[in-house]
Motif scaffolding. Sequence first.
Motif, PDB file in Angstrom:
ATOM      1  N   ASN A 197       0.611  -1.311   0.008  1.00 55.61           N
ATOM      2  CA  ASN A 197       0.053  -0.005  -0.084  1.00 55.61           C
ATOM      3  C   ASN A 197       0.749   1.330   0.000  1.00 55.61           C
ATOM      4  O   ASN A 197       0.448   2.267   0.205  1.00 55.61           O
ATOM      5  N   LEU A 198       2.215   1.302  -0.264  1.00 58.10           N
ATOM      6  CA  LEU A 198       2.999   2.304  -0.278  1.00 58.10           C
ATOM      7  C   LEU A 198       2.731   3.149  -1.673  1.00 58.10           C
ATOM      8  O   LEU A 198       2.479   2.603  -2.635  1.00 58.10           O
ATOM      9  N   PRO A 199       2.634   4.575  -1.559  1.00 54.68           N
ATOM     10  CA  PRO A 199       2.320   5.242  -2.641  1.00 54.68           C
ATOM     11  C   PRO A 199       3.627   5.358  -3.732  1.00 54.68           C
ATOM     12  O   PRO A 199       4.634   5.072  -3.259  1.00 54.68           O
ATOM     13  N   ALA A 200       3.493   5.841  -5.056  1.00 57.51           N
ATOM     14  CA  ALA A 200       4.519   5.692  -5.781  1.00 57.51           C
ATOM     15  C   ALA A 200       5.224   6.893  -5.090  1.00 57.51           C
ATOM     16  O   ALA A 200       4.791   8.125  -5.063  1.00 57.51           O
ATOM     17  N   PRO A 201       6.755   6.870  -5.459  1.00 54.77           N
ATOM     18  CA  PRO A 201       7.465   7.925  -5.374  1.00 54.77           C
ATOM     19  C   PRO A 201       7.301   9.255  -6.187  1.00 54.77           C
ATOM     20  O   PRO A 201       7.007   9.137  -7.485  1.00 54.77           O
ATOM     21  N   SER A 202       7.360  10.458  -5.759  1.00 55.66           N
ATOM     22  CA  SER A 202       7.118  11.628  -6.412  1.00 55.66           C
ATOM     23  C   SER A 202       8.409  12.032  -7.245  1.00 55.66           C
ATOM     24  O   SER A 202       9.669  11.334  -7.124  1.00 55.66           O
ATOM     25  N   GLU A 203       8.355  12.946  -8.213  1.00 53.73           N
ATOM     26  CA  GLU A 203       9.362  13.387  -9.089  1.00 53.73           C
ATOM     27  C   GLU A 203      10.262  14.074  -8.400  1.00 53.73           C
ATOM     28  O   GLU A 203      11.688  13.826  -8.493  1.00 53.73           O
ATOM     29  N   SER A 204      10.135  14.806  -7.293  1.00 54.41           N
ATOM     30  CA  SER A 204      11.171  15.577  -6.518  1.00 54.41           C
ATOM     31  C   SER A 204      11.881  14.590  -5.736  1.00 54.41           C
ATOM     32  O   SER A 204      12.928  14.614  -5.612  1.00 54.41           O
ATOM     33  N   TYR A 205      11.000  13.543  -5.256  1.00 55.63           N
ATOM     34  CA  TYR A 205      11.918  12.404  -4.413  1.00 55.63           C
ATOM     35  C   TYR A 205      13.139  11.712  -5.437  1.00 55.63           C
ATOM     36  O   TYR A 205      14.064  11.394  -4.920  1.00 55.63           O
ATOM     37  N   LYS A 206      12.555  11.388  -6.617  1.00 48.75           N
ATOM     38  CA  LYS A 206      13.539  10.547  -7.612  1.00 48.75           C
ATOM     39  C   LYS A 206      14.559  11.464  -7.890  1.00 48.75           C
ATOM     40  O   LYS A 206      15.747  11.017  -7.999  1.00 48.75           O
ATOM     41  N   LEU A 207      14.484  12.944  -8.200  1.00 50.14           N
ATOM     42  CA  LEU A 207      15.426  13.786  -8.291  1.00 50.14           C
ATOM     43  C   LEU A 207      16.516  13.866  -7.091  1.00 50.14           C
ATOM     44  O   LEU A 207      17.729  13.796  -7.429  1.00 50.14           O
ATOM     45  N   LYS A 208      16.058  14.100  -6.175  1.00 51.36           N
ATOM     46  CA  LYS A 208      16.888  13.893  -4.781  1.00 51.36           C
ATOM     47  C   LYS A 208      17.615  12.777  -4.553  1.00 51.36           C
ATOM     48  O   LYS A 208      18.654  12.576  -4.179  1.00 51.36           O
ATOM     49  N   TYR A 209      16.757  11.548  -5.011  1.00 48.98           N
ATOM     50  CA  TYR A 209      17.370  10.146  -4.929  1.00 48.98           C
ATOM     51  C   TYR A 209      18.686  10.031  -6.060  1.00 48.98           C
ATOM     52  O   TYR A 209      19.679   9.635  -5.472  1.00 48.98           O
ATOM     53  N   GLN A 210      18.329  10.751  -6.996  1.00 51.21           N
ATOM     54  CA  GLN A 210      19.323  10.657  -8.016  1.00 51.21           C
ATOM     55  C   GLN A 210      20.789  11.383  -7.796  1.00 51.21           C
ATOM     56  O   GLN A 210      21.725  11.256  -7.854  1.00 51.21           O
ATOM     57  N   GLN A 211      20.457  12.839  -7.326  1.00 51.41           N
ATOM     58  CA  GLN A 211      21.480  13.513  -6.734  1.00 51.41           C
ATOM     59  C   GLN A 211      22.266  12.952  -5.520  1.00 51.41           C
ATOM     60  O   GLN A 211      23.414  13.008  -5.505  1.00 51.41           O
ATOM     61  N   TYR A 212      21.566  12.130  -4.634  1.00 51.09           N
ATOM     62  CA  TYR A 212      22.134  11.315  -3.521  1.00 51.09           C
ATOM     63  C   TYR A 212      23.173  10.426  -4.166  1.00 51.09           C
ATOM     64  O   TYR A 212      24.336  10.271  -3.740  1.00 51.09           O
ATOM     65  N   LYS A 213      22.618   9.460  -5.073  1.00 48.04           N
ATOM     66  CA  LYS A 213      23.424   8.605  -5.927  1.00 48.04           C
ATOM     67  C   LYS A 213      24.855   8.913  -6.493  1.00 48.04           C
ATOM     68  O   LYS A 213      25.837   8.558  -6.337  1.00 48.04           O
ATOM     69  N   GLU A 214      24.466  10.189  -7.145  1.00 48.28           N
ATOM     70  CA  GLU A 214      25.645  10.966  -7.735  1.00 48.28           C
ATOM     71  C   GLU A 214      26.690  11.441  -6.716  1.00 48.28           C
ATOM     72  O   GLU A 214      27.686  11.134  -6.907  1.00 48.28           O
ATOM     73  N   GLU A 215      26.036  12.020  -5.783  1.00 47.96           N
ATOM     74  CA  GLU A 215      27.150  12.368  -4.525  1.00 47.96           C
ATOM     75  C   GLU A 215      27.888  11.304  -4.139  1.00 47.96           C
ATOM     76  O   GLU A 215      28.993  11.613  -3.724  1.00 47.96           O
ATOM     77  N   MET A 216      26.927  10.063  -3.742  1.00 52.20           N
ATOM     78  CA  MET A 216      27.871   9.087  -3.094  1.00 52.20           C
ATOM     79  C   MET A 216      28.868   8.565  -3.901  1.00 52.20           C
ATOM     80  O   MET A 216      29.896   8.145  -3.499  1.00 52.20           O
ATOM     81  N   LYS A 217      28.470   8.212  -5.375  1.00 50.65           N
ATOM     82  CA  LYS A 217      29.482   7.955  -6.213  1.00 50.65           C
ATOM     83  C   LYS A 217      30.871   8.902  -6.345  1.00 50.65           C
ATOM     84  O   LYS A 217      31.848   8.372  -6.475  1.00 50.65           O
ATOM     85  N   MET A 218      30.496  10.101  -6.532  1.00 50.67           N
ATOM     86  CA  MET A 218      31.583  11.046  -6.527  1.00 50.67           C
ATOM     87  C   MET A 218      32.563  10.780  -5.238  1.00 50.67           C
ATOM     88  O   MET A 218      33.756  10.958  -5.182  1.00 50.67           O
ATOM     89  N   ASN A 219      31.886  10.810  -3.849  1.00 50.31           N
ATOM     90  CA  ASN A 219      32.635  10.738  -2.582  1.00 50.31           C
ATOM     91  C   ASN A 219      33.426   9.601  -2.822  1.00 50.31           C
ATOM     92  O   ASN A 219      34.575   9.399  -2.344  1.00 50.31           O
ATOM     93  N   TYR A 220      32.830   8.259  -3.251  1.00 53.10           N
ATOM     94  CA  TYR A 220      33.652   7.151  -3.169  1.00 53.10           C
ATOM     95  C   TYR A 220      34.892   7.024  -4.203  1.00 53.10           C
ATOM     96  O   TYR A 220      35.821   6.553  -3.826  1.00 53.10           O
ATOM     97  N   LYS A 221      34.469   7.674  -5.275  1.00 50.75           N
ATOM     98  CA  LYS A 221      35.654   7.883  -6.432  1.00 50.75           C
ATOM     99  C   LYS A 221      36.839   8.782  -5.846  1.00 50.75           C
ATOM    100  O   LYS A 221      37.797   8.397  -5.886  1.00 50.75           O
ATOM    101  N   GLU A 222      36.374  10.005  -5.067  1.00 52.97           N
ATOM    102  CA  GLU A 222      37.411  10.727  -4.399  1.00 52.97           C
ATOM    103  C   GLU A 222      38.153   9.964  -3.372  1.00 52.97           C
ATOM    104  O   GLU A 222      39.333  10.052  -3.346  1.00 52.97           O
ATOM    105  N   HIS A 223      37.429   9.166  -2.615  1.00 51.88           N
ATOM    106  CA  HIS A 223      38.172   8.352  -1.529  1.00 51.88           C
ATOM    107  C   HIS A 223      38.938   7.223  -2.282  1.00 51.88           C
ATOM    108  O   HIS A 223      40.122   7.096  -1.677  1.00 51.88           O
TER     109      HIS A 223
END
Length: 596
Positions: A108-134
Amino acid sequence: MDLEVKGIGTTSRHSTRQKSAQQGWRIRPRDAYGPRPDAVPALDLRRLGDSDGENDLSYTPVMKEHPRLASPDSSSTVSWGTPFPAPFPHRRTYREPCPIEEMTIPENLPAPSESYKLKYQQYKEEMKMNYKEHSQQKIQRSKSDSSGQQPTPAILQMQESPADHVGPDSLTSLDEKATLQQCYTSKPFSMEQNMKRLEAEDLAAEKKKQAVVEQVLVDQLSRAVISDPGQDVGTTDLRQQQTILPGLGSAPLRFKSRKLHQTRVKTSSTLTENVLSNKLRFDARIISRNGRDACRELIGFFFAFDKSLTVYEHRHFGKNRTKALPFIQRGIYCHQCGWRKGRQYDVGDFYVGTNLTFLTSQHVSIPASIQEKRLLILRIIEIDETAKISLLTGSNPAFTEQEIDDRNTILSVQGLMKEKLVKRGVRTMTGLVKFFHQHDQRGGGVLSKMEIKQGLTEFHLELADKDFESVWLLLDQGGDGEIDYYQFIQVIIGEMNEFRKAFVRKAYMKLDPNKTGSVSVNDISKFYNGRKHPKVLSGECSEQQIRTSFLDTLQENCINSGEVTYIEFEAYYEGISLEVANDEDFANIMRNCWAV
């Protein structure tokens, strides 16, 4: 079974055995206990004797886990392998959830909104950037350790000490570090993010301008018609006829006042909203070395019906409260310097990049830091071109021949200077400002001709005598023998266009939200972002090295160590701007570094 634990006394071993035999204890041989497990340390009885360190209460356990005690086995007083009893039924034990239960998602969970998808995509890119830098830092650290801790050539260039005396064509380590800041040419945002960002900025700017326009109309239309000075223009003769009585001299003062039936509903100078609608709106900034004054947000209006103008300041009070306050009262003003000195301002005098000059003695409400100078100089940074075209007439004055000749002279001098400043613009701009400031003993911002020439010679920027005299006469129109050295630098070297300078002001206002005019190096280091530098992405340098190179070049010519003023921050990016030809590339540099 009940056992009584006895302490170890100082009696002999024989008496101890007799006492244990009387109490019924049974002493078993060592072989009866079985082999000692490997996890149990050996018991050294020699350490139980008296020593000087018995009072030392420090104790280091062999095992890090907390001890768990169990009842001893009945067959022996010491048991090496006694199993732990089962937990009591009244204690609640922790049960780890099953992996299937963890992965189960409710239906019964609602579908994720567009803003949440955008924030999640930015979070993934930031985590990939941090891991690459490390990962890059870890690889670089392992390489430096394996090679005897020898840094890479890029690091060696940044660690070189700058030479005190260099030739005009030689480059120092500061020039190499400044060149690193010109590599931010990629766009920091995607096209969709960039469009959303621009739309939000345009909407905020439009709301701000609309609020200022409404405040101007309220201020100009709030004066009552009955108090308009134009009420007394047409009633002078009538007053004289009514107040002079036969056989008497002048009438008493109470008879000289205007009656209510003599008051007109409208005068020739009465303002209406339709009259004020024929206006030209422009944005301006103050040309000043004071960072607090240079970052003031000014919006001006030129009214075509009487050629008057007024300037308002948009100020922030706290986080959410803003207000437009009069900065220059509405009136008719004239040019105060240049070949148009004494001429009244007209529509043709307003364009992006021009200066408006006012006498500070005529405006007592302006800040004290501005009243120290004789002239208040405003630079127009944006204008309403549609309103200007509608207000232009054929009688607007054009440029004179003398003004065109002066402009050509300045352009030729700037062309010669830019050839000499190739790849050393940052070091020269910041160093020249610091040199002139150190020779300014009185703190007025002006220097003599000899001191100006000395600074040009120090930084290998010599001018021909003819060109120098032309620039000097252009700036020293009063014949005082002294000129503003910062204005002199802008004339002979040039300055950024208003598009680029807007990004510099946004970045500094982000660092200095309270508009104090000075920012600490620690705050700059916190806001600076070198994560998107090409050499950081490729692994040649770390983010800390890029940040350190930027701070080194910025602090090299600062007057106060640990503090950066607005004029020093602007001079640094004036030098960067000399090496960047495209406006969009310069904008990407500022966006990647400061997220403006």
